[in-house]
Design an enzyme around this catalytic site. Structure first.
Site, PDB file in Angstrom:
ATOM      1  N   SER A  61       0.824  -1.209   0.000  1.00  0.00           N
ATOM      2  CA  SER A  61       0.000   0.000   0.000  1.00  0.00           C
ATOM      3  C   SER A  61       0.862   1.264   0.000  1.00  0.00           C
ATOM      4  O   SER A  61       2.014   1.260   0.444  1.00  0.00           O
ATOM      5  CB  SER A  61      -0.917   0.010   1.231  1.00  0.00           C
ATOM      6  OG  SER A  61      -1.662  -1.177   1.300  1.00  0.00           O
TER       7      SER A  61
HETATM    8  N1  SAM Z   1      -0.162  -4.413   3.870  1.00  0.00           N
HETATM    9  C1  SAM Z   1       0.541  -5.139   2.857  1.00  0.00           C
HETATM   10  C2  SAM Z   1       1.968  -4.693   2.725  1.00  0.00           C
HETATM   11  O1  SAM Z   1       2.440  -3.914   3.579  1.00  0.00           O
HETATM   12  O2  SAM Z   1       2.645  -5.138   1.796  1.00  0.00           O
HETATM   13  C3  SAM Z   1      -0.160  -5.034   1.536  1.00  0.00           C
HETATM   14  C4  SAM Z   1      -1.394  -5.828   1.457  1.00  0.00           C
HETATM   15  S1  SAM Z   1      -2.003  -6.028  -0.167  1.00  0.00           S
HETATM   16  C5  SAM Z   1      -2.691  -4.468  -0.515  1.00  0.00           C
HETATM   17  C6  SAM Z   1      -3.400  -7.076   0.158  1.00  0.00           C
HETATM   18  C7  SAM Z   1      -3.042  -8.499   0.509  1.00  0.00           C
HETATM   19  O3  SAM Z   1      -4.223  -9.163   0.938  1.00  0.00           O
HETATM   20  C8  SAM Z   1      -2.542  -9.323  -0.672  1.00  0.00           C
HETATM   21  O4  SAM Z   1      -1.274  -9.844  -0.390  1.00  0.00           O
HETATM   22  C9  SAM Z   1      -3.578 -10.432  -0.827  1.00  0.00           C
HETATM   23  O5  SAM Z   1      -3.047 -11.653  -1.244  1.00  0.00           O
HETATM   24  C10 SAM Z   1      -4.134 -10.505   0.569  1.00  0.00           C
HETATM   25  N2  SAM Z   1      -5.470 -11.113   0.701  1.00  0.00           N
HETATM   26  C11 SAM Z   1      -6.559 -10.983  -0.092  1.00  0.00           C
HETATM   27  N3  SAM Z   1      -7.594 -11.697   0.407  1.00  0.00           N
HETATM   28  C12 SAM Z   1      -7.144 -12.272   1.550  1.00  0.00           C
HETATM   29  C13 SAM Z   1      -7.731 -13.122   2.518  1.00  0.00           C
HETATM   30  N4  SAM Z   1      -9.011 -13.513   2.453  1.00  0.00           N
HETATM   31  N5  SAM Z   1      -6.970 -13.516   3.571  1.00  0.00           N
HETATM   32  C14 SAM Z   1      -5.682 -13.140   3.666  1.00  0.00           C
HETATM   33  N6  SAM Z   1      -5.061 -12.338   2.792  1.00  0.00           N
HETATM   34  C15 SAM Z   1      -5.789 -11.904   1.742  1.00  0.00           C
END
Ligand code: SAM
Length: 213
Positions: A61
């Site tokens: 993000s």
């Molecule tokens: N905060 C993170 C960082 O600092 O890099 C970025 C997060 S990224 C915007 C969103 C993440 O949510 C992705 O890696 C995706 O695979 C994960 N994601 C999506 N659905 C999910 C779920 N149901 N449970 C766990 N992770 C999930």
């Protein structure tokens, strides 16, 4: 050193200038080497005012979004935090600097493994990463003083509200696949209250209480 200068600038120009005040959040983001959480080719752009790709079609993000969401949780060093969407592990590191323990869930194995290795290499011990569907939360470790969801949900997953401690805070983007509103949710006397903050765009939360793949 060059990266430290970029980090200090990022904190000043993107966070302080936009109203982020929590000194623990600012300090954690001044310290955390964001350029090591992105692919090497993107390292020089790691402190820019935008999200970046981290592989598997996922993103780290925008720094402001991380700062805003973590500040909204009003954390202290005794808090146990549930993070949904570990991604690169960058935000996990920021949280680990501030709270007692981070329980982070990531559905994509390769990202979870990489984040775990990176965080261990930095000497963090106060985190646990699980590969699973985070939309159902982590019932065995509940309740949590704070929950942060870094992926967009069609509605607030009910288990996350259930797993919130009394007085707990939950921050989550809710809306359509294309655009969402950041919501701050809190539990007071067993009741759930919600505030809408601002528009945002996150990758999809995929799972039982999220979107289908
Ligand atoms: N905060 C993170 C960082 O600092 O890099 C970025 C997060 S990224 C915007 C969103 C993440 O949510 C992705 O890696 C995706 O695979 C994960 N994601 C999506 N659905 C999910 C779920 N149901 N449970 C766990 N992770 C999930």
């Amino acid at each position: 050193m060059q990266y430290q200068i970029q980090r200090d600038r990022m904190v000043q120009d993107q966070l302080v200038a936009r109203g982020i005040k929590d000194t623990r959040v600012l300090q954690a983001m001044r310290k955390t080497p964001r350029h090591l959480f992105v692919e090497e080719a993107f390292a020089m752009r790691a402190y820019g005012d935008y999200p970046l790709l981290i592989g598997e079609k996922q993103t780290i993000s925008q720094p402001f979004m991380v700062g805003y969401m973590v500040e909204a949780l009003a954390l202290n060093n005794k808090d146990r935090v549930l993070e949904i969407g570990t991604g690169s592990g960058y935000q996990t590191a920021v949280l680990a600097e501030i709270c007692q323990k981070v329980f982070s869930i990531e559905r994509i194995k390769s990202l979870a493994k990489k984040a775990r290795q990176l965080l261990e290499s930095f000497g963090y011990h106060n985190f646990q990463i699980r590969i699973d569907d985070g939309s159902i939360g982590w019932a065995e470790k509940a309740p949590f003083e704070a929950i942060i969801v870094s992926a967009a949900a069609p509605q607030v997953p009910a288990p996350l509200c259930e797993q919130l401690a009394e007085g707990g805070r939950l921050v989550i983007p809710v809306g359509t696949e294309k655009s969402q509103t950041l919501r701050l949710i809190y539990k007071k006397n067993g009741e759930i209250f919600e505030e809408e903050k601002f528009g945002c765009t996150f990758v999809k939360l995929i799972g039982k209480y999220g979107w289908e793949i």
